[in-house]
Design an enzyme around this catalytic site. Structure first.
Site, PDB file in Angstrom:
ATOM      1  N   ARG A 188       1.617   0.330  10.338  1.00  0.00           N
ATOM      2  CA  ARG A 188       1.200   0.873   9.042  1.00  0.00           C
ATOM      3  C   ARG A 188       2.397   0.931   8.100  1.00  0.00           C
ATOM      4  NH1 ARG A 188      -3.260   3.997   7.649  1.00  0.00           N
ATOM      5  NH2 ARG A 188      -3.823   4.211   9.837  1.00  0.00           N
ATOM      6  N   SER A 210     -10.834  -6.555   9.334  1.00  0.00           N
ATOM      7  CA  SER A 210     -11.998  -5.833   8.855  1.00  0.00           C
ATOM      8  C   SER A 210     -12.806  -6.802   8.012  1.00  0.00           C
ATOM      9  CB  SER A 210     -11.522  -4.644   8.011  1.00  0.00           C
ATOM     10  OG  SER A 210     -12.572  -3.741   7.809  1.00  0.00           O
ATOM     11  N   ARG A 243       0.827  -1.208   0.000  1.00  0.00           N
ATOM     12  CA  ARG A 243       0.000   0.000   0.000  1.00  0.00           C
ATOM     13  C   ARG A 243       0.856   1.250   0.000  1.00  0.00           C
ATOM     14  NH1 ARG A 243      -5.162  -1.705   3.783  1.00  0.00           N
ATOM     15  NH2 ARG A 243      -5.465  -3.682   2.673  1.00  0.00           N
ATOM     16  N   GLU A 302      -7.401  -1.632  15.045  1.00  0.00           N
ATOM     17  CA  GLU A 302      -7.924  -2.531  14.014  1.00  0.00           C
ATOM     18  C   GLU A 302      -6.905  -3.602  13.632  1.00  0.00           C
ATOM     19  OE1 GLU A 302      -8.969  -0.561  10.369  1.00  0.00           O
ATOM     20  OE2 GLU A 302      -8.877  -2.444   9.265  1.00  0.00           O
ATOM     21  N   ARG A 336       0.314  -6.774  12.322  1.00  0.00           N
ATOM     22  CA  ARG A 336      -0.352  -6.189  13.492  1.00  0.00           C
ATOM     23  C   ARG A 336      -0.534  -7.232  14.596  1.00  0.00           C
ATOM     24  NH1 ARG A 336      -4.705  -1.571  11.311  1.00  0.00           N
ATOM     25  NH2 ARG A 336      -3.074  -0.304  10.316  1.00  0.00           N
TER      26      ARG A 336
END
Length: 424
Positions: free
Chosen positions: A276, A351, A261, A348, A390
């Site tokens: 991230r 999801s 990403r 988070e 994560r």
RNA sequence: GGAGGGGUGGCAGAGCGGUUGAAUGCGACAGUCUUGAAAACUGCUGAGGGUGCAAGCCCUCCGUGGGUUCGAAUCCCACCCCCUCCGCCA
């Protein structure tokens, strides 16, 4: 993509849904254009009908040897007019398709209405948040001290937002991947997939990343190819442009892949550690479902992801995203948030979304209930099961000890070759 | 990267400018026969869209996009994909 017929029939409902999503999209422009397109289409089709009729007459006349000159010149006139009107139609249709591609999905009725994540609704909590008898460290500190996570060297070779795992740190990443895959495949009945990590623009359109979110992805220079931002893209697109027989549904796939990403616009957020990054690992669950059972499937998929956290003993909560926080393609999303001591908050880690027929319409994923039935769009769902980096961070922080070591939870010990403590 | 070959309905495979949305075979579906099944025989068999209360009428689709023509699955151009051989390579 929304069904234009629904927009036509119930524009007020669509407008309300868009407002609840904080979208300023103007439906009336779509409706006007839609009307123009249909009018123009009628013109084009009647000209084509004329053309076909004249051509048939000429064919017949030639067979019978009668004179054809008059019809040929008539046909030429129709052809000239047709090509002009057709060009207009194509332009209008392209504009309409372009607009439709930018409209987000309509939230399900059960989605809490609100303008951002403050309106998200906590559904449940699992596990006890650990009370530390010492000052807990963030995972990047723990990792650096144990020599299992090296952010400095990663940024030297690649730049910021990359991680280098080493020794038992790398081993832990691999252990997590294998543990998650085994759980989903052996116990929960998912079929394992290892897809391409680069996909074409059609696939990116199918799942809704294109055209609107181009900036968030890495594009291969000089090619219409992108690095996948999530396995959702290749795995959902496995059945793009297919008509499945209804009895194969639900289809359940699990894939481990790296994800890439660009994270445009996230400057200054979560700048440290594994939270991230430009590249991270994820185990992804994808489900194709019958429309009438897709919310049961969402529940099933979400609890399959929760099982990962429960086996690892990581405290988490489940949150229903509000209309303002919902992703572009989603009709309903549950986030799983794991307790992260360094943030002193739930973050988070998964999801899980039901896209209903939004992606299926874009990607052409259909099914037939039986051999005689008309094809219908399937419902598509996916969820992280779960984000590996994560999880690594969450685990290391939650299982840290006063002496700087990290205890390995029981479920993971077999995947760590029997190692029970990292740093001993 | 180089040289050939090829992309047509669920599959196989004809068609190579004018009732061809597409022969033929297989498959699938429905039926006849049969105690039942198989075989045999008969019929049927793609998708999307416009319009209409409906019956219906009309349009589009033969890898994709352009072009030629009154008319294109059929001719021309570009691109994509697949296969075979050579080169390179983990």
């Amino acid at each position: 993509m929304l069904d234009i017929r629904i927009i036509r029939q119930d524009p007020d409902r669509i407008s309300l849904a868009l407002r609840n999503r904080n979208s300023d999209f103007d439906i009336s422009a779509v409706l006007r254009l839609d009307e123009d397109v249909r009018k123009r289409k009628a013109e084009v089709e009647s000209l084509r009908a004329q053309r076909n009729e004249i051509a048939a007459r000429i064919a017949k006349a030639k067979r019978e040897g009668t004179d054809v000159a008059h019809d040929v010149s008539l046909g030429a006139n129709v052809a000239r007019e047709l090509s002009a009107v057709e060009a207009d139609l194509v332009a209008e249709e392209e504009r309409l398709a372009g607009l439709l591609a930018l409209i987000p999905n309509i939230p399900h009725l059960s989605v809490p209405v609100g303008k951002d994540d403050s309106a998200n609704q906590e559904i449940k909590r699992w596990g006890e948040v650990r009370q530390f008898s010492f000052e807990p460290l963030p995972h990047w500190e723990i990792g650096a001290r144990l020599g299992i996570l090296d952010m400095d060297r990663a940024s030297r070779m690649s730049g910021s937002r990359f991680a280098l795992l080493k020794g038992l740190g790398a081993r832990l990443e691999r252990a997590l991947v294998n543990f998650m895959l085994d759980l989903h495949v052996k116990e929960q009945g998912y079929t394992e997939i290892f897809p391409p990590l680069m996909v074409n623009d059609k696939s990116m359109f199918g799942t809704g990343q294109l055209p609107k979110f181009k900036e968030d992805m890495f594009k291969i220079e000089g090619q219409e190819m992108y690095l996948i931002p999530t396995a959702e893209v290749p795995v959902t697109n496995i059945h793009r442009e297919e008509v499945l027989s209804g009895d194969v549904l639900p289809v359940k796939y699990v894939a481990y892949t790296p994800c890439f990403r660009a994270e445009a616009g996230s400057a200054g957020k979560d700048t440290r550690g594994l939270i991230r990054n430009h590249q991270f690992n994820k185990v992804e669950l994808v489900c194709l479902s019958l429309p009438e059972t897709s919310y049961d499937a969402l529940e099933g998929l979400t609890s399959d992801a929760e099982a990962v956290l429960e086996r690892l003993g990581i405290p988490y909560r489940r949150v229903a995203l509000s209309t303002g926080d919902l992703g572009f393609s989603s009709a309903k999303t549950f986030d799983l948030e794991a307790w992260l001591p360094s943030y002193n908050a739930y973050r988070e880690i998964s999801s899980c979304s039901n896209f209903e027929d939004f992606q299926a319409r874009r990607a052409g994923i259909r099914f037939k209930r039986d051999v005689k039935a008309k094809p219908e769009f399937a419902h598509t769902l996916n969820g992280s099961g779960v984000a590996v980096g994560r999880t690594w961070a969450t685990m290391v922080e939650n299982y840290q000890n006063a002496d700087g070591t990290v205890t390995v939870p029981d479920a993971l010990v077999p995947y760590m070759d029997g190692v029970t403590v990292i740093g001993k």
